[in-house]
Design a protein around this motif. Structure first.
Motif, PDB file in Angstrom:
ATOM      1  N   UNK A  71       0.872  -1.175   0.000  1.00 22.83           N
ATOM      2  CA  UNK A  71       0.000   0.000   0.000  1.00 22.83           C
ATOM      3  C   UNK A  71       0.907   1.221   0.000  1.00 22.83           C
ATOM      4  N   UNK A  72       0.896   1.968  -1.094  1.00 22.68           N
ATOM      5  CA  UNK A  72       1.779   3.128  -1.224  1.00 22.68           C
ATOM      6  C   UNK A  72       2.731   2.959  -2.389  1.00 22.68           C
ATOM      7  N   UNK A  73       3.634   3.920  -2.560  1.00 21.36           N
ATOM      8  CA  UNK A  73       4.659   3.913  -3.622  1.00 21.36           C
ATOM      9  C   UNK A  73       4.048   3.751  -5.012  1.00 21.36           C
ATOM     10  N   UNK A  74       2.912   4.384  -5.245  1.00 19.65           N
ATOM     11  CA  UNK A  74       2.236   4.227  -6.535  1.00 19.65           C
ATOM     12  C   UNK A  74       3.030   4.885  -7.659  1.00 19.65           C
TER      13      UNK A  74
ATOM     14  N   UNK B  97      17.074   3.294  10.279  1.00 20.67           N
ATOM     15  CA  UNK B  97      17.478   4.623   9.824  1.00 20.67           C
ATOM     16  C   UNK B  97      16.848   5.070   8.527  1.00 20.67           C
ATOM     17  N   UNK B  98      15.985   4.225   7.958  1.00 20.31           N
ATOM     18  CA  UNK B  98      15.310   4.648   6.724  1.00 20.31           C
ATOM     19  C   UNK B  98      14.261   5.695   7.062  1.00 20.31           C
ATOM     20  N   UNK B  99      14.171   6.730   6.230  1.00 21.89           N
ATOM     21  CA  UNK B  99      13.199   7.793   6.470  1.00 21.89           C
ATOM     22  C   UNK B  99      11.920   7.561   5.682  1.00 21.89           C
ATOM     23  N   UNK B 100      12.058   7.131   4.458  1.00 22.43           N
ATOM     24  CA  UNK B 100      10.925   6.757   3.621  1.00 22.43           C
ATOM     25  C   UNK B 100      11.463   5.918   2.479  1.00 22.43           C
ATOM     26  N   UNK B 101      10.563   5.316   1.722  1.00 21.54           N
ATOM     27  CA  UNK B 101      10.983   4.454   0.624  1.00 21.54           C
ATOM     28  C   UNK B 101      10.303   4.890  -0.665  1.00 21.54           C
ATOM     29  N   UNK B 102      10.995   4.647  -1.773  1.00 20.63           N
ATOM     30  CA  UNK B 102      10.489   5.026  -3.099  1.00 20.63           C
ATOM     31  C   UNK B 102      10.717   3.854  -4.054  1.00 20.63           C
ATOM     32  N   UNK B 103       9.917   3.768  -5.121  1.00 24.69           N
ATOM     33  CA  UNK B 103      10.139   2.697  -6.102  1.00 24.69           C
ATOM     34  C   UNK B 103      11.470   2.906  -6.824  1.00 24.69           C
TER      35      UNK B 103
ATOM     36  N   UNK C 185      -2.813  14.735  -4.862  1.00 26.94           N
ATOM     37  CA  UNK C 185      -1.651  15.283  -4.167  1.00 26.94           C
ATOM     38  C   UNK C 185      -1.082  14.415  -3.058  1.00 26.94           C
ATOM     39  N   UNK C 186      -1.736  13.329  -2.682  1.00 26.34           N
ATOM     40  CA  UNK C 186      -1.259  12.553  -1.544  1.00 26.34           C
ATOM     41  C   UNK C 186       0.169  12.046  -1.755  1.00 26.34           C
ATOM     42  N   UNK C 187       0.911  11.957  -0.639  1.00 26.25           N
ATOM     43  CA  UNK C 187       2.329  11.596  -0.711  1.00 26.25           C
ATOM     44  C   UNK C 187       2.553  10.224  -1.319  1.00 26.25           C
ATOM     45  N   UNK C 188       1.621   9.289  -1.112  1.00 27.99           N
ATOM     46  CA  UNK C 188       1.820   7.958  -1.687  1.00 27.99           C
ATOM     47  C   UNK C 188       1.587   7.942  -3.193  1.00 27.99           C
ATOM     48  N   UNK C 189       1.238   9.110  -3.742  1.00 26.84           N
ATOM     49  CA  UNK C 189       1.089   9.252  -5.191  1.00 26.84           C
ATOM     50  C   UNK C 189       1.996  10.337  -5.776  1.00 26.84           C
ATOM     51  N   UNK C 190       2.576  11.171  -4.928  1.00 25.81           N
ATOM     52  CA  UNK C 190       3.419  12.262  -5.450  1.00 25.81           C
ATOM     53  C   UNK C 190       4.712  12.471  -4.666  1.00 25.81           C
ATOM     54  N   UNK C 191       4.875  11.775  -3.547  1.00 32.31           N
ATOM     55  CA  UNK C 191       5.968  12.101  -2.626  1.00 32.31           C
ATOM     56  C   UNK C 191       7.362  11.764  -3.081  1.00 32.31           C
ATOM     57  N   UNK C 192       7.520  10.904  -4.093  1.00 28.98           N
ATOM     58  CA  UNK C 192       8.882  10.568  -4.530  1.00 28.98           C
ATOM     59  C   UNK C 192       9.366  11.433  -5.681  1.00 28.98           C
ATOM     60  N   UNK C 193       8.562  12.405  -6.095  1.00 31.77           N
ATOM     61  CA  UNK C 193       8.968  13.264  -7.219  1.00 31.77           C
ATOM     62  C   UNK C 193      10.316  13.944  -6.976  1.00 31.77           C
ATOM     63  N   UNK C 194      10.575  14.539  -5.798  1.00 27.56           N
ATOM     64  CA  UNK C 194      11.878  15.191  -5.615  1.00 27.56           C
ATOM     65  C   UNK C 194      13.061  14.237  -5.732  1.00 27.56           C
ATOM     66  N   UNK C 195      12.847  12.971  -5.475  1.00 31.41           N
ATOM     67  CA  UNK C 195      13.938  12.003  -5.499  1.00 31.41           C
ATOM     68  C   UNK C 195      14.111  11.353  -6.870  1.00 31.41           C
ATOM     69  N   UNK C 196      13.017  11.135  -7.587  1.00 36.10           N
ATOM     70  CA  UNK C 196      13.080  10.392  -8.844  1.00 36.10           C
ATOM     71  C   UNK C 196      13.031  11.280 -10.079  1.00 36.10           C
ATOM     72  N   UNK C 197      12.339  12.427  -9.991  1.00 34.50           N
ATOM     73  CA  UNK C 197      12.202  13.259 -11.194  1.00 34.50           C
ATOM     74  C   UNK C 197      13.548  13.659 -11.795  1.00 34.50           C
ATOM     75  N   UNK C 198      14.563  14.031 -10.991  1.00 30.77           N
ATOM     76  CA  UNK C 198      15.840  14.416 -11.608  1.00 30.77           C
ATOM     77  C   UNK C 198      16.452  13.331 -12.488  1.00 30.77           C
TER      78      UNK C 198
ATOM     79  N   UNK D  59      15.542   3.252  -0.428  1.00 32.68           N
ATOM     80  CA  UNK D  59      15.249   3.971   0.808  1.00 32.68           C
ATOM     81  C   UNK D  59      15.929   5.324   0.784  1.00 32.68           C
ATOM     82  N   UNK D  60      15.205   6.334   1.242  1.00 31.52           N
ATOM     83  CA  UNK D  60      15.807   7.654   1.437  1.00 31.52           C
ATOM     84  C   UNK D  60      16.544   7.613   2.773  1.00 31.52           C
ATOM     85  N   UNK D  61      17.839   7.748   2.713  1.00 33.08           N
ATOM     86  CA  UNK D  61      18.694   7.625   3.890  1.00 33.08           C
ATOM     87  C   UNK D  61      19.613   8.845   3.925  1.00 33.08           C
ATOM     88  N   UNK D  62      19.215   9.846   4.736  1.00 31.62           N
ATOM     89  CA  UNK D  62      19.958  11.106   4.686  1.00 31.62           C
ATOM     90  C   UNK D  62      19.762  11.752   3.329  1.00 31.62           C
TER      91      UNK D  62
END
Length: 555
Positions: free
Chosen positions: A25-28, A52-58, A78-91, A443-446
């Motif tokens: 459930x999540x990481x859509x 130490x994991x803060x959150x996880x992304x696909x 807008x929910x994070x489980x549908x948009x929250x990994x954009x800062x990490x994956x979009x680049x 995993x987002x780690x630091x």
């Protein structure tokens, strides 16, 4: 499966890949492919506080490999489980993002924290208008959900129309936002829907949930029942309708609403920027709330899922900088427990109850309305769309297979249960899973993204289970001497005698095993290997544990 089926132009017709969202459930994050053209739907994250994991992304490995083919990312809401990994994956991908205005503002705010807000093309769309890109045409269709401006997507291709549901429910009288546009969905059903790719989060709920308007009425009455108590309501920050209900509950009870936590303050600011809360005065912050009598303020905070750094977690541990709860105060959980968070939520509730604080949940009173469809609502959607195929998404295996069972019992011709990495051919009368692509979780780690199954977390898990021992020894002139031993997570401070005994055993073992006379040849690798075995053997005998061992050698 032949890898070229994904990499090259042999992949003809309409296909679907779940990059994330079909094993949890999540990481859509989903990809639709027509011939050599890709579009993405949603880019969400999940929560994981272990090691130490803060959150996880696909893992975006398949997307990065096909980066030049990806034309756009479409966000359902807008929910994070549908948009929250954009800062990490979009680049890593770099495509334009299409979304409705509220989601755009939420994403823009998130991107600003990473200095990306001026770099990412954010394109606002409105419902019932098509976005044409390559051989795709995508229409946003209004659906009711627990955050404003949520949408299903009608994805049109030469092979047919796919309805990607996003998160949705049926609410004929929403207190904020729009109801599900059943007329538009029925229109698509009459024309023919190739496949319904659909939310599975609430498939175990037989009947439709109560409406948000019922929750509002119940919250108002519940707050009135405790006129002299300090009351705190915890809910999802992004549920604007619930925040508005909390404000009305405060107003009806002669209280002022105070919000606790940065995420709620951010939501209030973005909501007003997007045109919501226009008739509501600014909420108090926790510092101003402290100056009021407890019977004159209603607190709202995040943390209903037991998140480590949330306001409620700090309050329950009595370490919040501003908010203190006392005996006979009341905490109202206006939320449901997301699958996987049960243990964390129970731990927080146990702490609160142990301090004499009254807990009220949705079990006690109808104070939460889900934003996801029950079985009853799924059947209604099938009636509207009459899809040729159903592909359950957004859930763990239990959710997806239950959804598939419902669809099959209804009489859907083709039901496919994907998993993350499954390559699904949607085109034609007999859609099927035809193979795999690389998938996984990071995993987002630091400030790094680390593989969940990589060395770092394996080592952290080993250390957390058995501790770590660091030994330093000197090797010279055919002999070895133990200089120092440091243990973490192995002995209590009071066990100095035991520590000394183990150290003595290791020191003796080092001298016996590594003293070879004047002709002894020093081999650093061999010395480390011997010492690691000695240390682990000594600790197995002394503690029944095999700690991680670090060997330092001084020559």
């Amino acid at each position: 499966m032949n890898k070229k089926q994904v990499d090259g132009k042999q992949l003809k017709g309409l296909h679907f890949i779940s990059i994330g969202g079909c094993s949890e459930v999540g990481m859509n994050l989903y990809a639709y492919i027509y011939n050599d053209q890709w579009i993405l739907v949603d880019m969400g994250m999940g929560f994981d506080g272990n090691f130490g994991r803060e959150l996880v992304v696909p893992s975006p490995s398949e997307l990065v490999k096909n980066k030049s083919k990806i034309m756009a990312l479409f966000l359902t809401h807008s929910h994070e489980d549908h948009s929250g990994s954009i800062p990490y994956l979009w680049p890593m991908i770099g495509c334009p993002i299409y979304a409705r205005p509220f989601a755009i503002e939420m994403v823009r705010d998130k991107l600003s924290q990473f200095d990306l807000d001026s770099k990412v093309p954010l394109i606002k769309v409105v419902p019932n208008h098509e976005v044409k890109i390559g051989d795709f045409s995508v229409e946003f269709i209004q659906v009711a959900h627990s955050t404003p401006e949520s949408s299903a997507l009608a994805i049109k291709t030469p092979d047919g129309v796919v309805i990607h549901s996003g998160d949705w429910r049926i609410d004929d009288d929403p207190v904020l936002g729009s109801k599900t546009d059943e007329k538009r969905l029925r229109n698509y059903g009459e024309k023919g829907v190739l496949a319904l790719v659909c939310d599975s989060t609430n498939v175990f709920k037989e009947q439709q949930f109560g409406a948000e308007r019922d929750v509002r009425r119940n919250l108002i009455e519940l707050v009135k029942k405790y006129p002299k108590n300090r009351i705190l309501i915890t809910c999802f920050a992004s549920n604007l309708a619930r925040l508005e209900s909390c404000y009305l509950a405060a107003k009806e009870s002669g209280r002022q609403l105070a919000i606790v936590g940065r995420s709620l303050k951010k939501i209030e600011r973005i909501a007003k920027l997007a045109g919501y809360f226009s008739g509501i005065p600014a909420f108090l912050d926790e510092k101003k709330a402290n100056a009021l009598d407890s019977s004159k303020v209603l607190l709202v905070c995040t943390g209903s899922q037991g998140e480590d750094n949330s306001a409620l977690t700090k309050i329950s541990n009595d370490i919040h900088r501003s908010v203190r709860l006392r005996d006979e105060d009341v905490v109202i959980y206006s939320s449901r427990v997301i699958p996987g968070n049960e243990k964390a939520v129970t731990e927080i509730q146990d702490m609160l109850v142990g301090r004499g604080i009254k807990i009220i949940t949705n079990i006690d009173c109808d104070i939460h309305a889900s934003g996801h469809p029950s079985k009853e609502e799924l059947l209604h959607l099938y009636d509207l769309l009459k899809p040729n195929s159903v592909v359950p998404i957004h859930g763990g295996k239990l959710h997806l297979y239950k959804h598939a069972e419902i669809a099959e019992e209804y009489g859907i011709k083709n039901v496919l249960v994907p998993h993350d990495g499954a390559l699904v051919r949607l085109a034609g009368d007999c859609p099927e899973i035809i193979g795999e692509v690389k998938s996984g979780t990071l995993a987002v780690d630091g400030n790094k993204l680390l593989p969940l199954e990589g060395r770092v977390y394996k080592e952290r898990e080993a250390v957390s289970c058995s501790g770590v021992v660091s030994v330093c020894l000197r090797c010279s002139k055919g002999s070895a001497t133990l200089l120092e031993m440091v243990c973490l997570g192995v002995f209590e401070e009071s066990e100095q005698v035991e520590i000394a005994d183990v150290r003595s055993d290791i020191a003796s073992g080092v001298q016996l095993s590594l003293s070879g006379g004047p002709n002894w040849k020093f081999d650093r690798y061999k010395v480390k290997s011997v010492v690691e075995k000695l240390v682990k053997s000594a600790f197995i005998e002394a503690r029944g544990k095999k700690p991680s061992v670090i060997v330092h050698i001084v020559e």
